[in-house]
Design an enzyme around this catalytic site. Structure first.
Site, PDB file in Angstrom:
ATOM      1  N   THR A  20      39.595  36.060  34.118  1.00  0.00           N
ATOM      2  CA  THR A  20      39.271  36.778  35.391  1.00  0.00           C
ATOM      3  C   THR A  20      38.039  36.332  36.025  1.00  0.00           C
ATOM      4  OG1 THR A  20      39.014  38.646  33.901  1.00  0.00           O
ATOM      5  CG2 THR A  20      40.882  38.721  35.110  1.00  0.00           C
ATOM      6  N   GLY A  41      36.035  41.163  32.868  1.00  0.00           N
ATOM      7  CA  GLY A  41      36.924  41.270  33.896  1.00  0.00           C
ATOM      8  C   GLY A  41      37.955  42.211  33.577  1.00  0.00           C
ATOM      9  N   HIS A  42      37.856  43.517  34.244  1.00  0.00           N
ATOM     10  CA  HIS A  42      38.994  44.457  33.984  1.00  0.00           C
ATOM     11  C   HIS A  42      39.711  44.662  35.112  1.00  0.00           C
ATOM     12  CE1 HIS A  42      36.478  46.178  30.578  1.00  0.00           C
ATOM     13  NE2 HIS A  42      36.751  44.971  30.318  1.00  0.00           N
ATOM     14  N   GLY A  54      43.535  43.886  27.604  1.00  0.00           N
ATOM     15  CA  GLY A  54      44.337  44.934  28.470  1.00  0.00           C
ATOM     16  C   GLY A  54      43.552  46.162  28.537  1.00  0.00           C
ATOM     17  N   LYS A  55      42.302  46.054  28.181  1.00  0.00           N
ATOM     18  CA  LYS A  55      41.775  47.435  28.265  1.00  0.00           C
ATOM     19  C   LYS A  55      41.684  48.297  29.564  1.00  0.00           C
ATOM     20  CE  LYS A  55      38.035  45.303  26.446  1.00  0.00           C
ATOM     21  NZ  LYS A  55      38.464  44.024  26.279  1.00  0.00           N
ATOM     22  N   THR A  84      30.094  32.468  30.267  1.00  0.00           N
ATOM     23  CA  THR A  84      30.860  32.866  31.520  1.00  0.00           C
ATOM     24  C   THR A  84      29.902  32.367  32.755  1.00  0.00           C
ATOM     25  OG1 THR A  84      29.797  35.097  31.568  1.00  0.00           O
ATOM     26  CG2 THR A  84      32.264  34.711  30.940  1.00  0.00           C
ATOM     27  N   GLY A  99      38.861  39.688  23.574  1.00  0.00           N
ATOM     28  CA  GLY A  99      38.602  40.177  24.870  1.00  0.00           C
ATOM     29  C   GLY A  99      39.796  40.138  25.645  1.00  0.00           C
ATOM     30  N   ASP A 100      40.286  40.508  26.638  1.00  0.00           N
ATOM     31  CA  ASP A 100      41.199  40.356  27.666  1.00  0.00           C
ATOM     32  C   ASP A 100      42.369  41.079  26.907  1.00  0.00           C
ATOM     33  OD1 ASP A 100      39.775  38.680  28.978  1.00  0.00           O
ATOM     34  OD2 ASP A 100      39.971  36.906  27.946  1.00  0.00           O
ATOM     35  N   LYS A 149      43.451  48.245  32.039  1.00  0.00           N
ATOM     36  CA  LYS A 149      44.943  49.091  32.539  1.00  0.00           C
ATOM     37  C   LYS A 149      44.802  50.032  31.548  1.00  0.00           C
ATOM     38  CE  LYS A 149      49.806  47.849  32.481  1.00  0.00           C
ATOM     39  NZ  LYS A 149      50.893  46.702  32.076  1.00  0.00           N
ATOM     40  N   THR A 152      29.616  36.873  22.268  1.00  0.00           N
ATOM     41  CA  THR A 152      28.986  37.363  23.644  1.00  0.00           C
ATOM     42  C   THR A 152      27.438  37.781  23.072  1.00  0.00           C
ATOM     43  OG1 THR A 152      28.681  38.530  25.703  1.00  0.00           O
ATOM     44  CG2 THR A 152      29.535  39.658  23.673  1.00  0.00           C
ATOM     45  N   GLN A 197      34.605  43.155  26.339  1.00  0.00           N
ATOM     46  CA  GLN A 197      34.917  42.132  25.566  1.00  0.00           C
ATOM     47  C   GLN A 197      35.786  42.705  24.147  1.00  0.00           C
ATOM     48  OE1 GLN A 197      31.351  42.389  26.620  1.00  0.00           O
ATOM     49  NE2 GLN A 197      32.091  40.831  28.414  1.00  0.00           N
TER      50      GLN A 197
END
Ligand code: IMP
Length: 405
Positions: free
Chosen positions: A298, A40-41, A15-16, A128, A12-13, A18, A238, A223
Site C-alpha cells: 500500500t 499502510g492500513h 489485515g490489521k 519503504t 505485516g499486511d 480492517k 523495520t 508492521q
C-alpha cells in the site's frame, strides 16, 4: 479499564487495519505505538475506502479518538495530507492527539533512507524509503527532533543547525549529493508547529487518565512480528519493535494494563521487501495467491512475495508477543486450491527443527516441511458464520488452531 493490543503475526499486511476498524466500535481510543508512514492500513467501511498510514484506524467511528503515541515517528507532511483527506470526507480530525515525545521524520531522513539503500546495492533491505530507519537511528543516537520541539521556536534554530551540519556532511562527503537548505527546513518546521499545535499533547498522561476513567483503549500494531527489530528476520526488518510489549513502551503505560493481545495473520504468508522467506512460492502458486489476494504494497505499490502459511513463524509471533487469540484473514484467497500446504517445521542441515533460527544464514538455509491438506474448492467469500464454511475449510482452520492453542 484495560487496553487491548492488535499485533501483526507475520511480515505485516495481515489485515490489521480492517480488524482494528471493526473492533474500534467497542472502544474509546485507538493508539498507534510504533512505526511511521511505512505502514499502510486500508480501511473499508460504509463511508468508503481510506488509506491510512499514520492516523489510527478507527478514526472513522464518530466517538472514537485517535492517539499517535511516543513510539511513532511522524512525517508531519504525510500526517497533514491524511488529516486533510479525512476532513474533506467529513471526518472530525480534532479527535486526533499526537505525543509531544514522538520523533519527527525530517527531510534529511527521507533522503538518507534512499541514499543508504542505494549504497547497500545487492544487500538492500527494500525499505519503504519513507525515512523511518534514519529517524529511529537519530532517536537512539539522541539527536532526534521531537514533535514537542516543533512548538518551541526559541530553541528551533540552534537544534536544527547542529544536526543539519552533521547530516549535510554525510550527504555531501559520503554520498556526493547537494546539501539540504537550513532555510527550507526551518520554513517547514514553523509551518508544522503552527498547524500541529492543537493536536499535540502529553499523551502518556492522557492515557493514564483514560485508563483511570474506565475508558477502553485499542493499541494498533504496525508492521508484523517478523519485521520486529529484535525478534524478526534481522537485518531485513523495520527499525522499531512491533511486538506487544512495544505497545506499552510506545504509548506510555504499564504492560499489565494490556489485558488481551490479538494476533492477526493471513491464511497464507506474504512479504514485501528483501530477506528470507522459507515458505515462499516463487511459481504459479505464488502468482495465484498474489493475484487473488491483490498483494501489492500500500505504501510502495511493490508486488508482495507470496507463500504458504508458515506455522513455525506464527508460533514464534505468538510466543514473543504473548498472543492470546488469533484472527485469520483472507481465507477465501485459498478457495481455488486443490491441495494446500502448511509449513509445520523446518529442515536445517539435515535436522528437523520447530523454531525460527536467529542467524540470517540459517534463516536462508531452512527448508520447509509441509503438512498437505485437501482444499475445499468452493467460494467462501462473504461467509459470516463458522457453520457455513465448507468442511475442508474448517479442517484447515482447525489444524492451524490446534498447532498453536
Ligand atoms: P522500513 O520500515 O521502511 O525501514 O523498511 C524495512 C522493511 O520493512 C522493508 O522490507 C519493508 O518492506 C518492510 N515494511 C515496513 N513497513 C511495512 C508494512 O507496513 N508492511 C509490510 N512491510 C513493511
Amino acid at each position: 479499564m484495560p487496553a487491548y493490543a492488535v499485533i501483526g503475526g507475520q511480515w505485516g499486511d495481515e489485515g490489521k487495519g480492517k480488524v482494528i476498524d471493526y473492533l474500534a466500535g467497542n472502544v474509546d481510543y485507538v493508539v498507534r505505538y510504533a512505526g511511521g508512514n511505512n505502514a499502510g492500513h486500508p480501511v473499508v467501511n460504509e463511508q468508503g475506502t481510506f488509506q491510512l498510514h499514520l492516523v489510527p484506524s478507527g478514526i472513522c467511528w464518530p466517538d472514537v479518538r485517535g492517539i499517535i503515541g511516543n513510539g511513532v515517528v511522524v512525517n508531519p507532511d504525510v500526517l497533514r495530507g491524511e488529516l486533510d483527506m479525512l476532513s474533506d470526507r467529513g471526518i472530525d480530525t480534532a479527535r486526533l492527539y499526537v505525543s509531544e515525545r514522538a520523533h519527527v521524520i525530517m527531510p534529511y531522513h527521507i533522503l538518507l533512507d534512499n541514499l543508504e539503500e542505494e549504497a547497500r546495492g545487492s544487500g538492500a533491505i527494500g525499505t519503504t524509503g519513507q525515512g523511518v530507519g534514519p529517524a529511529y537511528m537519530d532517536k537512539t543516537g539522541r539527536m532526534g527532533i521531537r514533535i514537542g520541539d516543533l512548538l518551541d521556536s526559541s530553541t528551533l534554530e540552534s537544534k536544527l543547525k547542529r544536526t543539519l551540519e552533521f547530516k549535510n556532511a554525510l550527504i555531501t562527503k559520503i554520498y556526493n549529493k547537494n546539501p539540504l537548505s537550513m532555510e527550507d527546513i526551518l520554513g517547514k518546521w514553523r509551518e508544522w508547529g503552527q498547524w500541529l499545535r492543537p493536536h499535540v499533547q502529553s499523551t502518556e498522561k492522557l492515557i493514564q487518565d483514560i485508563l483511570a476513567g474506565n475508558q477502553r483503549i485499542l493499541l494498533e500494531g504496525a508492521q508484523g512480528t517478523l519485521l520486529d527489530l529484535d525478534h524478526g528476520s534481522y537485518p531485513y526488518v523495520t527499525s522499531s519493535n512491533t511486538i506487544a510489549s512495544a505497545a506499552a513502551t510506545g504509548s506510555g503505560q504499564g504492560v499489565k494494563s494490556i489485558n488481551y493481545v490479538l494476533g492477526i495473520t493471513k491464511a497464507y504468508t506474504t512479504r514485501v521487501g528483501e530477506g528470507p522467506f522459507p515458505s515462499e512460492q516463487d511459481n504459479d502458486v505464488g502468482n495465484e495467491l498474489g493475484e487473488k489476494g491483490h498483494e501489492f504494497g500500500t505504501v510502495t505499490g511493490r508486488k508482495r512475495r507470496c507463500g504458504w502459511f508458515d506455522a513455525v513463524l506464527v508460533r514464534h509471533a505468538i510466543e514473543v508477543s504473548g498472543i492470546d487469540g488469533m484472527a485469520l484473514t483472507k481465507l477465501d484467497v485459498l478457495d481455488g486450491f486443490e491441495k494446500i500446504n502448511i509449513c509445520t517445521a523446518y529442515e536445517l542441515d539435515g535436522k528437523k527443527i520447530d523454531y525460527f533460527p536467529s542467524a540470517l544464514q540459517d534463516q536462508k538455509k531452512v527448508k520447509p516441511i509441509y503438512k498437505r491438506l485437501d482444499g475445499w474448492l468452493q467460494n467462501t467469500k462473504g461467509i459470516r458464520r463458522w457453520k457455513d464454511l465448507p468442511p475442508n475449510a474448517k479442517k484447515y482452520v482447525n489444524f492451524i488452531k490446534k498447532y498453536f492453542f
